[in-house]
Design a protein around this motif. Structure first.
Motif, PDB file in Angstrom:
ATOM      1  N   VAL A 396       3.930   1.618   3.521  1.00  0.00           N
ATOM      2  CA  VAL A 396       2.846   1.371   2.556  1.00  0.00           C
ATOM      3  C   VAL A 396       1.507   0.968   3.386  1.00  0.00           C
ATOM      4  CG1 VAL A 396       2.079   0.060   0.656  1.00  0.00           C
ATOM      5  CG2 VAL A 396       4.629   0.502   1.051  1.00  0.00           C
ATOM      6  N   LEU A 397       0.673   1.634   3.125  1.00  0.00           N
ATOM      7  CA  LEU A 397      -0.764   1.404   3.573  1.00  0.00           C
ATOM      8  C   LEU A 397      -1.467   0.491   2.579  1.00  0.00           C
ATOM      9  CD1 LEU A 397      -2.682   2.045   5.878  1.00  0.00           C
ATOM     10  CD2 LEU A 397      -3.597   4.198   4.532  1.00  0.00           C
ATOM     11  N   LEU A 398      -1.755  -0.666   2.909  1.00  0.00           N
ATOM     12  CA  LEU A 398      -2.366  -1.763   2.022  1.00  0.00           C
ATOM     13  C   LEU A 398      -3.771  -1.298   2.112  1.00  0.00           C
ATOM     14  CD1 LEU A 398      -0.157  -4.807   2.665  1.00  0.00           C
ATOM     15  CD2 LEU A 398      -0.051  -3.099   0.585  1.00  0.00           C
ATOM     16  N   ASP A 399      -4.762  -1.617   0.763  1.00  0.00           N
ATOM     17  CA  ASP A 399      -5.926  -1.655   0.889  1.00  0.00           C
ATOM     18  C   ASP A 399      -6.382  -3.218   1.300  1.00  0.00           C
ATOM     19  OD1 ASP A 399      -8.458  -0.572   0.787  1.00  0.00           O
ATOM     20  OD2 ASP A 399      -8.313   0.091  -1.501  1.00  0.00           O
ATOM     21  N   ALA A 400      -6.082  -3.573   2.534  1.00  0.00           N
ATOM     22  CA  ALA A 400      -6.234  -4.827   2.827  1.00  0.00           C
ATOM     23  C   ALA A 400      -6.303  -5.066   4.424  1.00  0.00           C
ATOM     24  CB  ALA A 400      -5.263  -5.980   2.179  1.00  0.00           C
ATOM     25  N   PRO A 401      -6.923  -5.987   4.909  1.00  0.00           N
ATOM     26  CA  PRO A 401      -6.686  -5.954   6.417  1.00  0.00           C
ATOM     27  C   PRO A 401      -5.796  -6.844   6.983  1.00  0.00           C
ATOM     28  CG  PRO A 401      -8.303  -7.535   5.562  1.00  0.00           C
ATOM     29  CD  PRO A 401      -7.895  -6.790   4.626  1.00  0.00           C
ATOM     30  N   SER A 402      -4.763  -7.256   6.064  1.00  0.00           N
ATOM     31  CA  SER A 402      -3.724  -8.180   6.450  1.00  0.00           C
ATOM     32  C   SER A 402      -2.722  -7.917   5.329  1.00  0.00           C
ATOM     33  CB  SER A 402      -4.075  -9.516   6.594  1.00  0.00           C
ATOM     34  OG  SER A 402      -2.750 -10.469   6.640  1.00  0.00           O
ATOM     35  N   HIS A 403      -1.463  -8.171   5.671  1.00  0.00           N
ATOM     36  CA  HIS A 403      -0.019  -8.123   4.769  1.00  0.00           C
ATOM     37  C   HIS A 403      -0.021  -9.444   3.927  1.00  0.00           C
ATOM     38  CE1 HIS A 403       1.021 -10.380   8.304  1.00  0.00           C
ATOM     39  NE2 HIS A 403       1.802 -11.031   7.645  1.00  0.00           N
ATOM     40  N   VAL A 404      -0.776 -10.416   4.346  1.00  0.00           N
ATOM     41  CA  VAL A 404      -0.969 -11.655   3.691  1.00  0.00           C
ATOM     42  C   VAL A 404      -1.718 -11.519   2.303  1.00  0.00           C
ATOM     43  CG1 VAL A 404      -1.956 -14.197   3.924  1.00  0.00           C
ATOM     44  CG2 VAL A 404      -1.040 -13.080   5.846  1.00  0.00           C
ATOM     45  N   HIS A 405      -2.485 -10.614   2.152  1.00  0.00           N
ATOM     46  CA  HIS A 405      -3.261 -10.330   0.912  1.00  0.00           C
ATOM     47  C   HIS A 405      -2.273  -9.973   0.015  1.00  0.00           C
ATOM     48  CE1 HIS A 405      -7.593  -9.501   1.980  1.00  0.00           C
ATOM     49  NE2 HIS A 405      -7.055 -10.376   3.169  1.00  0.00           N
ATOM     50  N   LEU A 406      -0.942  -9.598   0.085  1.00  0.00           N
ATOM     51  CA  LEU A 406      -0.024  -9.536  -0.991  1.00  0.00           C
ATOM     52  C   LEU A 406       0.126 -10.727  -1.783  1.00  0.00           C
ATOM     53  CD1 LEU A 406       2.720  -7.451   1.106  1.00  0.00           C
ATOM     54  CD2 LEU A 406       1.100  -6.595  -0.790  1.00  0.00           C
ATOM     55  N   ALA A 407      -0.062 -12.043  -1.179  1.00  0.00           N
ATOM     56  CA  ALA A 407       0.072 -13.055  -1.873  1.00  0.00           C
ATOM     57  C   ALA A 407      -1.356 -13.670  -2.232  1.00  0.00           C
ATOM     58  CB  ALA A 407       0.856 -14.013  -1.238  1.00  0.00           C
ATOM     59  N   TYR A 408      -2.255 -13.220  -1.193  1.00  0.00           N
ATOM     60  CA  TYR A 408      -3.614 -13.899  -1.475  1.00  0.00           C
ATOM     61  C   TYR A 408      -4.226 -13.401  -2.554  1.00  0.00           C
ATOM     62  CZ  TYR A 408      -8.361 -14.905   0.708  1.00  0.00           C
ATOM     63  OH  TYR A 408      -9.714 -15.193   0.806  1.00  0.00           O
ATOM     64  N   ARG A 409      -3.937 -12.134  -2.873  1.00  0.00           N
ATOM     65  CA  ARG A 409      -4.825 -11.189  -4.041  1.00  0.00           C
ATOM     66  C   ARG A 409      -3.681 -10.948  -5.043  1.00  0.00           C
ATOM     67  NH1 ARG A 409      -8.977  -7.333  -3.081  1.00  0.00           N
ATOM     68  NH2 ARG A 409      -9.825  -8.509  -4.914  1.00  0.00           N
ATOM     69  N   PRO A 410      -3.194 -11.880  -5.656  1.00  0.00           N
ATOM     70  CA  PRO A 410      -2.128 -11.558  -6.528  1.00  0.00           C
ATOM     71  C   PRO A 410      -2.615 -10.678  -7.854  1.00  0.00           C
ATOM     72  CG  PRO A 410      -2.905 -13.894  -7.024  1.00  0.00           C
ATOM     73  CD  PRO A 410      -3.442 -13.423  -5.831  1.00  0.00           C
ATOM     74  N   GLY A 411      -1.927  -9.685  -8.320  1.00  0.00           N
ATOM     75  CA  GLY A 411      -1.996  -8.970  -9.385  1.00  0.00           C
ATOM     76  C   GLY A 411      -3.089  -7.664  -9.118  1.00  0.00           C
ATOM     77  N   VAL A 412      -3.542  -7.686  -8.027  1.00  0.00           N
ATOM     78  CA  VAL A 412      -4.573  -6.654  -7.508  1.00  0.00           C
ATOM     79  C   VAL A 412      -3.752  -5.450  -6.850  1.00  0.00           C
ATOM     80  CG1 VAL A 412      -6.549  -6.175  -5.762  1.00  0.00           C
ATOM     81  CG2 VAL A 412      -6.586  -8.327  -6.975  1.00  0.00           C
ATOM     82  N   PRO A 413      -4.013  -4.222  -7.411  1.00  0.00           N
ATOM     83  CA  PRO A 413      -3.307  -3.102  -6.974  1.00  0.00           C
ATOM     84  C   PRO A 413      -3.838  -2.727  -5.281  1.00  0.00           C
ATOM     85  CG  PRO A 413      -5.035  -2.314  -8.486  1.00  0.00           C
ATOM     86  CD  PRO A 413      -5.095  -4.082  -8.358  1.00  0.00           C
ATOM     87  N   LEU A 414      -3.263  -3.314  -4.402  1.00  0.00           N
ATOM     88  CA  LEU A 414      -3.624  -3.326  -3.150  1.00  0.00           C
ATOM     89  C   LEU A 414      -2.952  -2.003  -2.376  1.00  0.00           C
ATOM     90  CD1 LEU A 414      -3.237  -6.853  -1.631  1.00  0.00           C
ATOM     91  CD2 LEU A 414      -5.514  -5.337  -2.542  1.00  0.00           C
ATOM     92  N   VAL A 415      -1.956  -1.217  -3.150  1.00  0.00           N
ATOM     93  CA  VAL A 415      -1.250   0.143  -2.411  1.00  0.00           C
ATOM     94  C   VAL A 415      -2.135   1.055  -2.289  1.00  0.00           C
ATOM     95  CG1 VAL A 415       0.686   1.670  -2.724  1.00  0.00           C
ATOM     96  CG2 VAL A 415       1.086  -0.907  -2.905  1.00  0.00           C
ATOM     97  N   HIS A 416      -2.742   1.537  -1.186  1.00  0.00           N
ATOM     98  CA  HIS A 416      -3.738   2.634  -0.923  1.00  0.00           C
ATOM     99  C   HIS A 416      -2.787   3.867  -0.706  1.00  0.00           C
ATOM    100  CE1 HIS A 416      -7.482   4.542   0.609  1.00  0.00           C
ATOM    101  NE2 HIS A 416      -6.850   4.976   1.656  1.00  0.00           N
ATOM    102  N   ALA A 417      -1.640   3.750  -0.205  1.00  0.00           N
ATOM    103  CA  ALA A 417      -0.926   5.250   0.187  1.00  0.00           C
ATOM    104  C   ALA A 417       0.676   4.779   0.488  1.00  0.00           C
ATOM    105  CB  ALA A 417      -1.548   5.987   1.413  1.00  0.00           C
ATOM    106  N   VAL A 418       1.211   5.717   0.263  1.00  0.00           N
ATOM    107  CA  VAL A 418       2.921   5.441   0.427  1.00  0.00           C
ATOM    108  C   VAL A 418       3.450   6.840   1.085  1.00  0.00           C
ATOM    109  CG1 VAL A 418       5.098   4.817  -0.534  1.00  0.00           C
ATOM    110  CG2 VAL A 418       3.187   3.782  -1.628  1.00  0.00           C
ATOM    111  N   TRP A 419       4.036   6.442   2.279  1.00  0.00           N
ATOM    112  CA  TRP A 419       4.939   7.693   2.905  1.00  0.00           C
ATOM    113  C   TRP A 419       6.375   7.219   2.480  1.00  0.00           C
ATOM    114  CZ3 TRP A 419       0.270   6.509   4.628  1.00  0.00           C
ATOM    115  CH2 TRP A 419      -0.675   7.387   5.148  1.00  0.00           C
ATOM    116  N   ARG A 420       7.157   8.132   2.155  1.00  0.00           N
ATOM    117  CA  ARG A 420       8.667   8.049   2.017  1.00  0.00           C
ATOM    118  C   ARG A 420       9.350   9.003   2.559  1.00  0.00           C
ATOM    119  NH1 ARG A 420      10.657   8.233  -4.203  1.00  0.00           N
ATOM    120  NH2 ARG A 420       9.774  10.102  -3.746  1.00  0.00           N
ATOM    121  N   ASP A 421      10.234   8.732   3.566  1.00  0.00           N
ATOM    122  CA  ASP A 421      10.867   9.831   4.453  1.00  0.00           C
ATOM    123  C   ASP A 421       9.819  10.570   4.920  1.00  0.00           C
ATOM    124  OD1 ASP A 421      13.717   9.201   3.651  1.00  0.00           O
ATOM    125  OD2 ASP A 421      13.404  10.326   1.862  1.00  0.00           O
ATOM    126  N   GLY A 422       8.931   9.934   5.393  1.00  0.00           N
ATOM    127  CA  GLY A 422       7.948  10.673   6.206  1.00  0.00           C
ATOM    128  C   GLY A 422       7.012  11.665   5.391  1.00  0.00           C
TER     129      GLY A 422
END
Ligand code: NIG
Ligand code: FE
Length: 426
Positions: A396-422
């Motif tokens: 998962v490519l987050l629209d954030a400079p750090s994974h910590v934003h997952l908790a720091y920015r609750p409720g914000v759609p941070l998922v920018h892109a997803v690769w599954r099975d490549g």
């Protein structure tokens, strides 16, 4: 880059979008190749979460800064410092964003029909609610066509994928007849390998006067019909559902048919579920909200993962499970959604991460580990939940400079892109 074969994928960027993205320092994509055969470099990753403590900063998350990652043949082929990245066929610029492993949601109930909005509304409005809870969903599920159940399932799977979930488990448990349980599992098995037989969710109204007869059905004819479609067997071990002896009988019968146990344990009250889980070497004890010291000691002594489901406490205004107590005792903790129409109608792992950090004593790093590597451990998988060579390229490519934003920015759609099975899926 090829479009994802899923029915409802987000399209891969077009040439125009790629140009536009490049101008905004977002994702850039070089000429199209099949992700299954060509190699793809993702570079300019501000921080890459590998979940391999031998890498990067040697923390449990194995954080590599200014990183790159190579995908080849659906797997991670290389990770490391971007300045040392090998040559590849394709190149994606992450634009200084964070990359995390795809979320592993190891507990959901997605084969259902019907709606329980009014139950939730009443609960949150302090009004008594007298309808049947799980029974309401059982009635609606039995009445639904196969096509309607599958459409509902794919709708929530697509919703979860857009929020970064690349591996998920799901259960039966809203059919509670031989035919309805078997079809729920058959429908689920078309979408995931992680399918759980939960004929022992509650004693259905048609067996209200004969719970022993229902346990005999669950361990007999229903098990025979369901086992071919499932990997796991689960029991709701709780007052008003199934007691410890019934749970032991059901899980033992399932094990004899090749299913591996996992248990809904200690959700609403103290009870034998967690210790039974450890005794039977269940992959996971799920909920773990009411725990004695003996329960915590048992979990710390065995391989059973404690799967915490904060969406359920959120949606029922219940006391939070104490993740800190479990972590400090050395227990492996997973975080999952419990997505179901009654007690936890969220498909969002990031939401659960934020709750776990805010209210359950987890650090942002611990919560992310539990939602990725922890979920993988709860499914006894080592090919997902990490981003190291050989692992499935689920990221998962987050629209954030750090994974910590997952908790720091609750409720914000941070998922920018997803690769599954490549393959780019979102
Ligand atoms: O995990 N605990 C039992 N089963 C579900 C609730 C299902 C429902 O309310 O429909 C759970 O929370
Ligand atoms: Fe559940």
């Amino acid at each position: 880059m090829t479009p994802d074969p899923d029915p409802d994928p987000a399209p891969a960027p077009t040439a125009d979008q790629a140009t536009e993205d490049a101008m905004s320092n977002a994702t850039t994509v070089s000429p199209a190749h099949s992700a299954s055969t060509a190699s793809t470099l993702i570079t300019d990753i501000a921080v890459l979460v590998t979940n391999d403590p031998s890498l990067g900063d040697n923390s449990p998350l194995g954080l590599i800064r200014d990183a790159a990652l190579v995908i080849e043949g659906g797997r991670v082929a290389w990770t490391g410092d971007q300045s040392k990245a090998p040559a590849t066929d394709n190149r994606v610029d992450a634009g200084g964003r964070a990359v995390v492993p795809g979320f592993v949601d190891s507990h959901s109930h997605l084969v259902f029909a019907g709606d329980r909005t009014e139950e939730f509304n009443a609960r949150m409005s302090g009004r008594p609610y007298s309808a049947g809870g799980i029974r309401t969903t059982v009635a609606a599920t039995r009445a639904a066509s196969d096509a309607a159940l599958e459409a509902n399932l794919t709708r929530y799977l697509s919703e979860a994928l857009r929020q970064g979930t690349t591996t998920f488990e799901t259960k039966s448990g809203y059919g509670l007849t031989v035919g309805d349980e078997a079809r729920a599992l058959r429908i689920a098995a078309a979408h995931t390998d992680e399918v759980t037989y939960l004929g022992a969710h509650i004693v259905p109204p048609d067996h209200a006067d004969d719970p022993a007869g229902y346990v005999a059905l669950v361990t007999g004819e229903m098990l025979d019909a369901c086992a071919p479609h499932a990997r796991w067997i689960d029991v709701f071990c709780e007052k008003g559902a199934f007691d410890g002896d019934q749970a032991r009988a059901i899980l033992t019968a399932g094990r004899a048919k090749g299913l591996h146990p996992r248990i809904h344990a200690n959700q609403l009250s103290y009870g034998p579920g967690v210790r039974l889980a450890v005794e039977l070497d269940a992959a996971s004890a799920d909920h773990c909200t009411h725990l004695t010291d003996a329960d915590v000691d048992a979990l710390a002594s065995g391989r059973t993962v404690a799967t915490l489901l904060p969406g359920a406490e959120f949606s029922t205004r219940a006391a939070w499970p104490d993740a800190r107590r479990l972590l400090d005792a050395g227990v492996t903790v997973a975080l999952s959604t419990d997505c179901n129409p009654g007690s936890s109608f969220t498909s969002s792992v990031p939401f659960c991460v934020a709750l776990a950090v805010r209210d359950m004593g987890m650090t942002p790093d611990e919560a992310l580990w539990s939602a990725t590597a922890g979920g993988a451990a709860a499914l006894r998988r080592d090919d997902v939940g990490r981003l190291t060579p050989g692992a499935r390229a689920d990221l998962v490519l987050l629209d954030a400079p750090s994974h910590v934003h997952l908790a720091y920015r609750p409720g914000v759609p941070l998922v920018h892109a997803v690769w599954r099975d490549g393959v780019r899926a979102v």
